[in-house]
Design a protein around this motif. Structure first.
Motif, PDB file in Angstrom:
ATOM      1  N   UNK A 108      18.395   9.245  17.815  1.00 26.64           N
ATOM      2  CA  UNK A 108      19.416  10.234  18.190  1.00 26.64           C
ATOM      3  C   UNK A 108      19.522  10.253  19.714  1.00 26.64           C
ATOM      4  N   UNK A 109      20.747  10.261  20.269  1.00 28.44           N
ATOM      5  CA  UNK A 109      20.923  10.138  21.716  1.00 28.44           C
ATOM      6  C   UNK A 109      20.796  11.454  22.468  1.00 28.44           C
ATOM      7  N   UNK A 110      19.752  12.219  22.158  1.00 29.56           N
ATOM      8  CA  UNK A 110      19.462  13.473  22.853  1.00 29.56           C
ATOM      9  C   UNK A 110      18.042  13.877  22.487  1.00 29.56           C
ATOM     10  N   UNK A 111      17.565  14.925  23.140  1.00 29.85           N
ATOM     11  CA  UNK A 111      16.214  15.408  22.893  1.00 29.85           C
ATOM     12  C   UNK A 111      16.260  16.477  21.798  1.00 29.85           C
ATOM     13  N   UNK A 112      15.991  16.067  20.586  1.00 27.31           N
ATOM     14  CA  UNK A 112      15.976  17.025  19.479  1.00 27.31           C
ATOM     15  C   UNK A 112      14.806  17.984  19.681  1.00 27.31           C
ATOM     16  N   UNK A 113      14.887  19.223  19.157  1.00 24.32           N
ATOM     17  CA  UNK A 113      15.888  19.704  18.197  1.00 24.32           C
ATOM     18  C   UNK A 113      17.217  20.155  18.805  1.00 24.32           C
ATOM     19  N   UNK A 114      17.340  20.131  20.136  1.00 21.96           N
ATOM     20  CA  UNK A 114      18.647  20.462  20.720  1.00 21.96           C
ATOM     21  C   UNK A 114      19.644  19.342  20.440  1.00 21.96           C
ATOM     22  N   UNK A 115      20.894  19.713  20.373  1.00 22.46           N
ATOM     23  CA  UNK A 115      21.994  18.741  20.310  1.00 22.46           C
ATOM     24  C   UNK A 115      21.920  17.808  19.110  1.00 22.46           C
ATOM     25  N   UNK A 116      21.498  18.366  17.977  1.00 18.58           N
ATOM     26  CA  UNK A 116      21.488  17.591  16.745  1.00 18.58           C
ATOM     27  C   UNK A 116      22.340  18.270  15.688  1.00 18.58           C
ATOM     28  N   UNK A 117      22.426  17.633  14.531  1.00 18.62           N
ATOM     29  CA  UNK A 117      23.148  18.200  13.403  1.00 18.62           C
ATOM     30  C   UNK A 117      24.494  17.534  13.168  1.00 18.62           C
ATOM     31  N   UNK A 118      25.174  18.007  12.155  1.00 18.94           N
ATOM     32  CA  UNK A 118      26.454  17.423  11.764  1.00 18.94           C
ATOM     33  C   UNK A 118      27.452  17.462  12.924  1.00 18.94           C
ATOM     34  N   UNK A 144      13.966   9.954   8.720  1.00 18.52           N
ATOM     35  CA  UNK A 144      15.161  10.542   8.117  1.00 18.52           C
ATOM     36  C   UNK A 144      14.754  11.370   6.907  1.00 18.52           C
ATOM     37  N   UNK A 145      15.268  12.597   6.864  1.00 17.89           N
ATOM     38  CA  UNK A 145      15.151  13.403   5.645  1.00 17.89           C
ATOM     39  C   UNK A 145      16.565  13.722   5.177  1.00 17.89           C
ATOM     40  N   UNK A 146      16.727  14.715   4.345  1.00 18.95           N
ATOM     41  CA  UNK A 146      18.038  14.982   3.760  1.00 18.95           C
ATOM     42  C   UNK A 146      19.011  15.739   4.643  1.00 18.95           C
ATOM     43  N   UNK A 147      18.622  16.034   5.891  1.00 18.78           N
ATOM     44  CA  UNK A 147      19.498  16.782   6.788  1.00 18.78           C
ATOM     45  C   UNK A 147      19.635  16.024   8.105  1.00 18.78           C
ATOM     46  N   UNK A 148      20.809  16.139   8.711  1.00 18.20           N
ATOM     47  CA  UNK A 148      21.048  15.431   9.972  1.00 18.20           C
ATOM     48  C   UNK A 148      20.024  15.826  11.036  1.00 18.20           C
ATOM     49  N   UNK A 149      19.327  14.827  11.560  1.00 16.80           N
ATOM     50  CA  UNK A 149      18.505  14.974  12.777  1.00 16.80           C
ATOM     51  C   UNK A 149      17.354  15.960  12.639  1.00 16.80           C
TER      52      UNK A 149
END
Length: 196
Positions: A108-118, A144-149
């Motif tokens: 993911x092109x950001x530092x999760x958990x910020x800026x993630x999701x659908x 990867x689990x069942x939810x984006x990021x």
């Protein structure tokens, strides 16, 4: 270590610049090989990149992915051990996650958990980072689990931003991190996951 190479399937929806780094990184690896390049778009440039490397490709529709076992059957037929998402823009269905537990990796092109999701992909992520006046961004490699990021984080690294960086400039900085780290992190993961 398994006597045979770990067989990787790379999933991508677009140009495939990250996928290309994997093709190059594992070309002569004694550890793993890119066994299949998969896309949900017939016109994705990643397929051209794969052909240039003489790698087998497989395309499927979003309906096939969601409503049939076609993709799973193909992966089983090719004896795939690990799935790497390299700019694949669909949610992975639960039947694939169950068939490949802790064996599907995304970047993911950001530092999760910020800026993630659908909806948080590509330039949308970098626009959000710039709008929030963040002074750093980076990459997150995760299962990867069942939810984006939202899968468990494997690796993160960051880059400094300036208050004058445009979303495109942030994207360029983050892409450099992706290209540098993603194949190496997956190689290390393989060493740890499959060692006997």
């Amino acid at each position: 270590m398994k006597s045979n190479k770990i067989r990787i399937a790379v999933f991508a929806s677009g140009s495939g610049s990250n996928a290309e780094r994997f093709f190059e990184h594992f070309k002569h690896s004694p550890l793993a090989e890119i066994a299949l390049v998969c896309s949900n778009r017939q016109d994705a440039y990643v397929l051209e990149r794969a052909r240039n490397h003489r790698l087998p490709t497989y395309t499927f529709t979003n309906k096939q992915l969601q409503e049939s076992q076609d993709v799973l059957l193909k992966l089983q037929e090719e004896k795939i051990d690990l799935i790497v998402l390299a700019g694949f823009l669909r949610l992975i269905p639960s039947y694939l996650i169950e068939a490949f537990p802790n064996s599907i990796v995304n970047i993911h092109p950001a530092l999760l958990p910020k800026w993630g999701g659908k909806g948080m992909w590509g330039i949308h992520v970098h626009e959000a980072v710039v709008k929030a006046k963040e002074l750093q961004s980076g990459i997150t490699i995760h299962y990867v689990n069942g939810r984006y990021d939202e899968g468990d984080i494997i690796y993160q690294t960051s880059c400094a931003l300036t208050e004058h960086d445009s979303p495109a400039e942030v994207a360029a900085k983050v892409l450099r991190l992706e290209h540098e780290h993603y194949p190496k992190v997956v190689e290390q993961l393989i060493r740890e996951k499959y060692k006997e």
